[in-house]
Every structure is written in C-alpha cells, then in structure tokens.
Design a protein around this motif. Sequence first.
Motif, PDB file in Angstrom:
ATOM      1  N   ALA A  48     -19.367  13.522 -14.511  1.00  0.00           N
ATOM      2  CA  ALA A  48     -19.209  12.343 -13.654  1.00  0.00           C
ATOM      3  C   ALA A  48     -19.575  11.046 -14.365  1.00  0.00           C
ATOM      4  O   ALA A  48     -19.376   9.967 -13.814  1.00  0.00           O
ATOM      5  N   GLY A  49     -20.134  11.155 -15.585  1.00  0.00           N
ATOM      6  CA  GLY A  49     -20.479   9.957 -16.351  1.00  0.00           C
ATOM      7  C   GLY A  49     -21.938   9.574 -16.283  1.00  0.00           C
ATOM      8  O   GLY A  49     -22.281   8.392 -16.364  1.00  0.00           O
ATOM      9  N   ALA A  50     -22.831  10.577 -16.181  1.00  0.00           N
ATOM     10  CA  ALA A  50     -24.254  10.300 -16.010  1.00  0.00           C
ATOM     11  C   ALA A  50     -24.884   9.567 -17.198  1.00  0.00           C
ATOM     12  O   ALA A  50     -25.915   8.913 -17.036  1.00  0.00           O
ATOM     13  N   LEU A  51     -24.286   9.663 -18.368  1.00  0.00           N
ATOM     14  CA  LEU A  51     -24.856   9.024 -19.551  1.00  0.00           C
ATOM     15  C   LEU A  51     -24.495   7.544 -19.656  1.00  0.00           C
ATOM     16  O   LEU A  51     -24.941   6.864 -20.581  1.00  0.00           O
ATOM     17  N   GLU A  52     -23.735   7.054 -18.711  1.00  0.00           N
ATOM     18  CA  GLU A  52     -23.192   5.700 -18.829  1.00  0.00           C
ATOM     19  C   GLU A  52     -23.905   4.655 -17.975  1.00  0.00           C
ATOM     20  O   GLU A  52     -23.514   3.490 -17.974  1.00  0.00           O
ATOM     21  N   SER A  53     -24.927   5.047 -17.226  1.00  0.00           N
ATOM     22  CA  SER A  53     -25.625   4.079 -16.362  1.00  0.00           C
ATOM     23  C   SER A  53     -27.066   4.504 -16.184  1.00  0.00           C
ATOM     24  O   SER A  53     -27.425   5.679 -16.397  1.00  0.00           O
ATOM     25  N   THR A  54     -27.908   3.550 -15.790  1.00  0.00           N
ATOM     26  CA  THR A  54     -29.313   3.872 -15.497  1.00  0.00           C
ATOM     27  C   THR A  54     -29.403   4.844 -14.338  1.00  0.00           C
ATOM     28  O   THR A  54     -30.197   5.790 -14.362  1.00  0.00           O
ATOM     29  N   TYR A  55     -28.580   4.591 -13.297  1.00  0.00           N
ATOM     30  CA  TYR A  55     -28.550   5.517 -12.161  1.00  0.00           C
ATOM     31  C   TYR A  55     -28.235   6.930 -12.636  1.00  0.00           C
ATOM     32  O   TYR A  55     -28.930   7.907 -12.275  1.00  0.00           O
ATOM     33  N   GLY A  56     -27.200   7.063 -13.446  1.00  0.00           N
ATOM     34  CA  GLY A  56     -26.792   8.372 -13.919  1.00  0.00           C
ATOM     35  C   GLY A  56     -27.849   9.055 -14.763  1.00  0.00           C
ATOM     36  O   GLY A  56     -28.109  10.253 -14.612  1.00  0.00           O
ATOM     37  N   LEU A  57     -28.486   8.296 -15.651  1.00  0.00           N
ATOM     38  CA  LEU A  57     -29.504   8.885 -16.522  1.00  0.00           C
ATOM     39  C   LEU A  57     -30.707   9.371 -15.732  1.00  0.00           C
ATOM     40  O   LEU A  57     -31.253  10.454 -16.005  1.00  0.00           O
ATOM     41  N   LEU A  58     -31.146   8.576 -14.750  1.00  0.00           N
ATOM     42  CA  LEU A  58     -32.282   8.992 -13.929  1.00  0.00           C
ATOM     43  C   LEU A  58     -31.929  10.219 -13.097  1.00  0.00           C
ATOM     44  O   LEU A  58     -32.724  11.167 -12.988  1.00  0.00           O
ATOM     45  N   LEU A  59     -30.733  10.215 -12.508  1.00  0.00           N
ATOM     46  CA  LEU A  59     -30.320  11.360 -11.704  1.00  0.00           C
ATOM     47  C   LEU A  59     -30.184  12.606 -12.567  1.00  0.00           C
ATOM     48  O   LEU A  59     -30.632  13.700 -12.180  1.00  0.00           O
TER      49      LEU A  59
END
Length: 213
Positions: A48-59
Amino acid sequence: MAALPTYIVLLATLSVAAMLFADQRAPQLEWLFKPLASLCFVALALQAGALESTYGLLLLSGLILCLFGDVLLIPANDNTFIAGLSSFLLGHLLFALAFLQLPPKQSAMLISLLPVAALGIISLRWLWPHLPPNMKAPVCAYVAVICAMLIAASSSWGTGPGAWIILGAWGFAISDLSVARNQFFSPRFSNRLWGIPLYFGSQLLLAWSVSLT
C-alpha cells in the motif's frame, strides 16, 4: 488508490482458516500458519506504500510489533504472554501516533470518549476477578493504551482512510477480548473461532488504509 492485492488477502484468509482447522488436530501447525497470516498484513502495508509517508512508517512499525506479539502468544506460558502483551502495547502506541499524523478532527475524538471509556471500564470489570496479581498492572496498562489508540483512531473521521482506520481499530480492540477470555478464565476454541478472524481482518483493514492517505 492502488488496486487491493487480492492474492495477499486470499493467502491471509487461507492461513487463518488453516490455523483454526488445525487448532484441535495439530496445534503445532500454529507456528507455521499464524506467522504467515501476520506476514500478510505486513506485506499488505508495504504494497500500500507504507515506506512513503510518516503515517505509513509508523503503522508499518506497529504491524511488525504485532507480528512479534502474535508469535510470542503461541506458547502457553505467562512469560511469553507478558512479552507478547508488551509487543502489542507498543504496537497500539505506534498506531495511535500514526493516526494522529492525519488531519485530526477534535469533535470526533470528543464523541468517541464515551464509547471508548465504556469499553475500557466494562472490560476491566469483567476481567478483574479473574486476573492473577502479577497481571493486573500489565492488563490495566494495556487497556489504557487500547483506549488511547481508539480515541486517536476516531480523529481520522472524515479523512480518506478514516472508515478503514476506525473499523480496523475497533475490530482489533474487540478481538483482544477473545484473547483475554481465553487466557484468564475460559480457554475454549470458540474464543479463537471469532477472535482470530476478527483480529486478522482488522489488521488487514489498517494495513490497506495506507493506500488511502
């Protein structure tokens, strides 16, 4: 939004079904199917692109901690249970931090206070008589963190992933009741029969919410 990778969802569904089927016949297979199902929600977040945003990285970090928690809860002993509980607690904290990265809706947080408080109080009143002394403080801390995570999740109302986040967070919290019931006073297959699918389904919802940010 990217297309939902159905092969990951299908693999997770089959892994959960196999875990439940093997529960009474070959419990040792949980060491295979449970981590596999957990890897699916981590893989879905990455897709889903978790490595591309702060939200994604934290989740994603929270999901990885939940994967560790899933493995730690497989053995039936108090030490690994407390370790697993701690891993999930940290995972919930990271989820809450992730949700607060989205534009917060304070009115939704205020509205959520009553149902969240009700869930926390009812859960503790239900569990308290059955908790051994060494588990009372960890369980209280865990319930408090779950409540904080649910309030943070409510702040996402009205955002693109808001519905996925709220459904996933509440599903995760309610699935924890099946774990608590099984651990502390009524170990039955029926707890796992509804709790495990609800837990993994909720994790998949949270993982795919990244694609909607």
